[in-house]
Design a protein around this motif. Structure first.
Motif, mmCIF file in Angstrom:
data_model
loop_
_atom_site.group_PDB
_atom_site.id
_atom_site.type_symbol
_atom_site.label_atom_id
_atom_site.label_comp_id
_atom_site.label_asym_id
_atom_site.label_seq_id
_atom_site.Cartn_x
_atom_site.Cartn_y
_atom_site.Cartn_z
ATOM 1 N N ARG A 16 1.001 -1.178 -0.163
ATOM 2 C CA ARG A 16 -0.084 0.392 -0.165
ATOM 3 C C ARG A 16 1.038 1.330 0.034
ATOM 4 N N GLU A 17 1.919 1.126 0.883
ATOM 5 C CA GLU A 17 2.707 2.053 1.040
ATOM 6 C C GLU A 17 3.679 3.249 -0.763
ATOM 7 N N ASP A 18 3.431 1.815 -1.485
ATOM 8 C CA ASP A 18 3.520 2.529 -2.879
ATOM 9 C C ASP A 18 2.654 2.976 -3.925
ATOM 10 N N LEU A 19 1.878 3.461 -3.123
ATOM 11 C CA LEU A 19 0.859 4.215 -3.338
ATOM 12 C C LEU A 19 0.888 5.517 -3.307
ATOM 13 N N TYR A 20 1.451 5.684 -1.968
ATOM 14 C CA TYR A 20 1.929 6.468 -1.264
ATOM 15 C C TYR A 20 2.025 8.457 -2.622
ATOM 16 N N GLN A 21 2.194 10.033 -2.277
ATOM 17 C CA GLN A 21 3.034 10.452 -2.689
ATOM 18 C C GLN A 21 2.917 10.749 -4.370
ATOM 19 N N GLN A 22 1.654 10.070 -4.964
ATOM 20 C CA GLN A 22 1.141 9.515 -6.366
ATOM 21 C C GLN A 22 0.371 9.442 -6.978
ATOM 22 N N TRP A 23 -0.343 10.403 -7.496
ATOM 23 C CA TRP A 23 -1.764 9.472 -8.357
ATOM 24 C C TRP A 23 -1.150 7.855 -9.129
ATOM 25 N N THR A 24 -2.413 6.889 -9.116
ATOM 26 C CA THR A 24 -1.873 5.589 -9.949
ATOM 27 C C THR A 24 -3.805 5.461 -10.362
ATOM 28 N N LEU A 25 -3.138 5.396 -11.549
ATOM 29 C CA LEU A 25 -4.871 4.749 -12.733
ATOM 30 C C LEU A 25 -4.195 3.013 -12.503
ATOM 31 N N ALA A 26 -5.160 2.605 -12.927
ATOM 32 C CA ALA A 26 -4.519 1.436 -12.138
ATOM 33 C C ALA A 26 -6.079 0.310 -12.637
ATOM 34 N N PHE A 27 -5.503 -0.627 -13.268
ATOM 35 C CA PHE A 27 -7.074 -1.043 -14.150
ATOM 36 C C PHE A 27 -6.514 -3.353 -14.093
ATOM 37 N N VAL A 28 -7.379 -4.110 -13.733
ATOM 38 C CA VAL A 28 -7.003 -5.509 -14.295
ATOM 39 C C VAL A 28 -6.429 -5.875 -15.374
ATOM 40 N N GLY A 29 -5.498 -6.901 -15.803
ATOM 41 C CA GLY A 29 -5.718 -7.914 -16.864
ATOM 42 C C GLY A 29 -5.142 -8.629 -16.878
ATOM 43 N N TYR A 30 -4.653 -8.846 -18.540
ATOM 44 C CA TYR A 30 -3.232 -10.198 -18.237
ATOM 45 C C TYR A 30 -2.794 -9.973 -19.213
ATOM 46 N N THR A 31 -1.081 -10.788 -19.898
ATOM 47 C CA THR A 31 -0.860 -10.320 -20.643
ATOM 48 C C THR A 31 -1.376 -11.230 -22.004
ATOM 49 N N TYR A 32 -2.055 -12.145 -21.677
ATOM 50 C CA TYR A 32 -2.412 -13.594 -22.683
ATOM 51 C C TYR A 32 -3.604 -12.491 -23.499
ATOM 52 N N CYS A 33 -4.116 -11.255 -22.876
ATOM 53 C CA CYS A 33 -5.580 -11.020 -23.321
ATOM 54 C C CYS A 33 -5.520 -10.023 -24.882
ATOM 55 N N PRO A 34 -6.353 -10.456 -25.637
ATOM 56 C CA PRO A 34 -6.664 -10.648 -26.831
ATOM 57 C C PRO A 34 -7.295 -9.057 -27.503
ATOM 58 N N ASP A 35 -7.668 -8.531 -26.603
ATOM 59 C CA ASP A 35 -7.561 -6.963 -26.618
ATOM 60 C C ASP A 35 -8.139 -6.434 -25.500
ATOM 61 N N ILE A 36 -8.826 -5.960 -24.748
ATOM 62 C CA ILE A 36 -9.517 -5.096 -23.432
ATOM 63 C C ILE A 36 -7.771 -4.594 -23.306
ATOM 64 N N CYS A 37 -6.637 -5.538 -22.415
ATOM 65 C CA CYS A 37 -5.916 -5.477 -21.698
ATOM 66 C C CYS A 37 -4.221 -4.591 -22.665
ATOM 67 N N PRO A 38 -4.262 -4.995 -24.395
ATOM 68 C CA PRO A 38 -3.243 -4.020 -24.938
ATOM 69 C C PRO A 38 -3.668 -2.803 -25.540
ATOM 70 N N LEU A 39 -4.896 -2.207 -25.533
ATOM 71 C CA LEU A 39 -5.754 -1.056 -25.842
ATOM 72 C C LEU A 39 -5.420 -0.657 -25.146
ATOM 73 N N THR A 40 -6.141 -0.754 -24.050
ATOM 74 C CA THR A 40 -6.493 -0.296 -22.735
ATOM 75 C C THR A 40 -4.746 0.739 -21.862
ATOM 76 N N LEU A 41 -3.521 -0.566 -21.799
ATOM 77 C CA LEU A 41 -3.008 0.204 -21.723
ATOM 78 C C LEU A 41 -2.366 1.178 -22.906
#
Length: 216
Positions: free
Chosen positions: A63-88
């Motif tokens: 949790r402390e690695d989130l301090y002193q910064q804004w973070t945009l986070a989302f879930v996915g996986y590297t073998y994802c065919p569409d949503i993940c590469p497009l979102t990244l």
């Protein structure tokens, strides 16, 4: 004569009422225009319970690695065919403009929910493809991942026989975490028939300052 006096006496209050109504209407119109279209701002910032993840370099992340910064986070996986590469790709492309709207650094967390295949090395290779140093890839065992992802208001579901070239169902939204490590908003994907649900870059850039202005 008395009728004219009466109208004269009534004229000023009527003008005040008309002006008041016009002012209220203008304010409501402005409020409506200033509402983020694809984002949800939480009325109160949500504290996150401590968690333990592993990043793409093999380092422990909490949790402390989130301090002193804004973070945009989302879930996915590297073998994802569409949503993940497009979102990244969209987040990587918009990072500099978004970062210019805040004082603290703005980071992007790609949370892999497929630890079986997504080793730190695999995640590192995947993240580096987008050539954006602000992106950090993280993962963990499901005992850590599931409660952490649920805290973020996101979800994922593994297949009961996750072997070989399997798919993972997961959220397409992106959450915003403030420099105090608190969940404050969620950016929703654009829903278009026949296309994967992915955030719209222009809408994200338009909504981001409106979200910041509404934070508690």
């Amino acid at each position: 004569m008395s009728d004219k006096l009466t109208l004269g006496k009534l004229g000023f209050p009527l003008l005040l009422i008309v002006a008041l109504i016009a002012g209220v209407a203008s304010y409501l119109f402005w409020q409506q225009q200033a509402e983020p279209k694809q984002a949800l701002v939480y009325p109160q910032a949500r504290n996150l319970v401590e968690f333990t993840l592993i990043d793409q370099h093999g380092n422990t992340v909490g949790r402390e690695d989130l301090y002193q910064q804004w973070t945009l986070a989302f879930v996915g996986y590297t073998y994802c065919p569409d949503i993940c590469p497009l979102t990244l790709a969209k987040l990587a492309g918009a990072q500099e403009e978004l970062a210019a709207m805040v004082q603290e650094p703005l980071k992007i967390w790609f949370i892999s929910v497929d630890p079986q295949r997504d080793t730190p090395t695999q995640i590192n290779d995947y993240v580096n493809y987008f050539q954006q140093p602000a992106i950090l890839g993280v993962t963990a065992g499901h005992d850590q991942l599931f409660p952490f992802v649920r805290q973020l208001g996101l979800m994922y579901a593994m297949s009961s026989n996750a072997e070989g070239n399997y798919l993972v169902d997961h959220s397409a939204s992106v959450v915003l975490i403030n420099p105090q490590g608190q969940l404050v908003a969620m950016f929703k994907p654009e829903m278009v028939v026949g296309q994967p649900p992915v955030i719209d870059t222009e809408q994200l850039l338009a909504d981001f300052p409106l979200v910041l202005a509404r934070l508690p």
